[in-house]
Scaffold this active site. Structure first.
Site, PDB file in Angstrom:
ATOM      1  N   GLY A  37     -14.716 -26.895   1.539  1.00 24.94           N
ATOM      2  CA  GLY A  37     -14.079 -26.116   0.570  1.00 24.94           C
ATOM      3  C   GLY A  37     -15.764 -26.012   0.148  1.00 24.94           C
ATOM      4  N   GLY A 260     -22.229 -27.075   5.761  1.00 21.42           N
ATOM      5  CA  GLY A 260     -22.328 -27.725   3.838  1.00 21.42           C
ATOM      6  C   GLY A 260     -24.062 -27.305   3.312  1.00 21.42           C
ATOM      7  N   ASP A 263     -24.096 -24.132   0.893  1.00 23.59           N
ATOM      8  CA  ASP A 263     -23.651 -24.512   0.005  1.00 23.59           C
ATOM      9  C   ASP A 263     -24.065 -25.667  -1.007  1.00 23.59           C
ATOM     10  OD1 ASP A 263     -21.188 -23.225   0.349  1.00 23.59           O
ATOM     11  OD2 ASP A 263     -20.370 -25.260   1.259  1.00 23.59           O
TER      12      ASP A 263
END
Length: 313
Positions: A37, A260, A263
């Protein structure tokens, strides 16, 4: 109102099953369980750096939900505004493995998930505005029309409260009705953010411009105070009223998993700006954390603790 939290984010958490070996997902027998997420990755990264972080979401009451909630709580994240509903289900994702540094294959199972049913009424204004910063992404905004409205409303409330807002477009074309709808929706949200973090390809698609400088100018015209454009292995371009420039990428010996990295980059920039460091230093931190992220299998294993950050400095 005194700020009780440093950062708040709304978003969907999914259980991630990462293949143990390369090849088509249907041929893989062994998977490793992780969390996934965009917003939860950022929340975990900021919490590890010592910031007080709140995450709001909706989960089912299945084993996946329990795993995700326990993981987030173990990172010290405020999950008081995560609702677990027995009538709804938690989303999950499969991710393949590659050994050539390319993007791994992935497969989502999130349609109709608990998080996609969140609405504006799920916003606790007092809790939200107790934070000094909101981080938003284009992922949560895309999973349903009601989530888009929730995200837009949260950004508006934080701006009205005098808080800062960051936005990562984090494009997921498969979640939007069309490219045009995605472009319009993402740019509408970007216009409500103080700090905007597009990737170069994202910026080109969203603005029609090719050069980082022109993409940054587009978002400044929409109202962004800070624009940082991710250039992958080449580093990043940053722009603000007091200057702009390029930060080179951090060399890595081997890319294990590219998912990722963006992020991780956001974690570095946001944390440094909240510490009131100069923008260039914030982008340098972002490129360093992003480089760590691509060297590990999961989305969060490469996110450093405060002690690791200080040791690296």
């Amino acid at each position: 109102m005194n700020n009780k939290l440093d950062v708040v984010t709304f978003g969907e958490a999914m259980m991630l099953l990462v293949a143990n070996e390369p090849g088509p997902l249907e041929d893989v027998d062994v998977f490793h369980k992780r969390t996934a997420g965009a917003e939860t990755n950022v929340a975990i990264g900021l919490a590890r750096l010592g910031l007080s972080v709140g995450w709001a979401s909706r989960l089912g009451q299945d084993s996946m939900a329990r795993y995700l909630l326990q993981t987030m709580q173990s990172e010290g994240i405020d999950c008081s505004h995560v609702v677990c509903d027995p009538t709804q289900r938690t989303g999950f994702q499969f991710k393949g493995r590659v050994h050539d540094g390319s993007d791994p294959p992935y497969e989502y199972h999130r349609k109709g998930s608990a998080a996609s049913l969140m609405r504006v009424s799920d916003i606790d204004r007092q809790w939200l505005c107790s934070a000094r910063h909101l981080h938003a992404t284009g992922v949560f905004s895309a999973i349903s029309e009601n989530c888009f409205e929730l995200q837009r409303t949260a950004m508006m409330l934080m701006r009205e409260a005098g808080r800062t807002v960051s936005f990562d477009p984090n494009l997921r074309p498969g979640l939007w009705a069309s490219t045009e709808a995605m472009r319009d929706g993402i740019n509408q949200l970007a216009s409500m953010a103080h700090w905007v973090f597009p990737g170069l390809d994202e910026g080109r698609l969203l603005t029609g411009h090719n050069r980082p400088e022109d993409i940054a100018a587009f978002y400044h015209a929409l109202g962004a105070k800070v624009v940082v454009i991710k250039l992958g292995a080449e580093g990043a371009f940053y722009s603000a009223s007091d200057g702009s420039g390029y930060v080179p990428g951090v060399r890595v010996e081997r890319v294990v998993d590219t998912v990722g990295a963006g992020d991780g980059f956001a974690v570095g920039v946001i944390s440094a700006l909240l510490e009131e460091l100069p923008l260039r230093r914030a982008v340098e931190r972002g490129t360093w954390i992003g480089a760590r992220a691509v060297q590990v299998l999961g989305d969060t294993e490469g996110l450093p603790t405060r002690a690791e950050l200080l040791a690296a400095l």
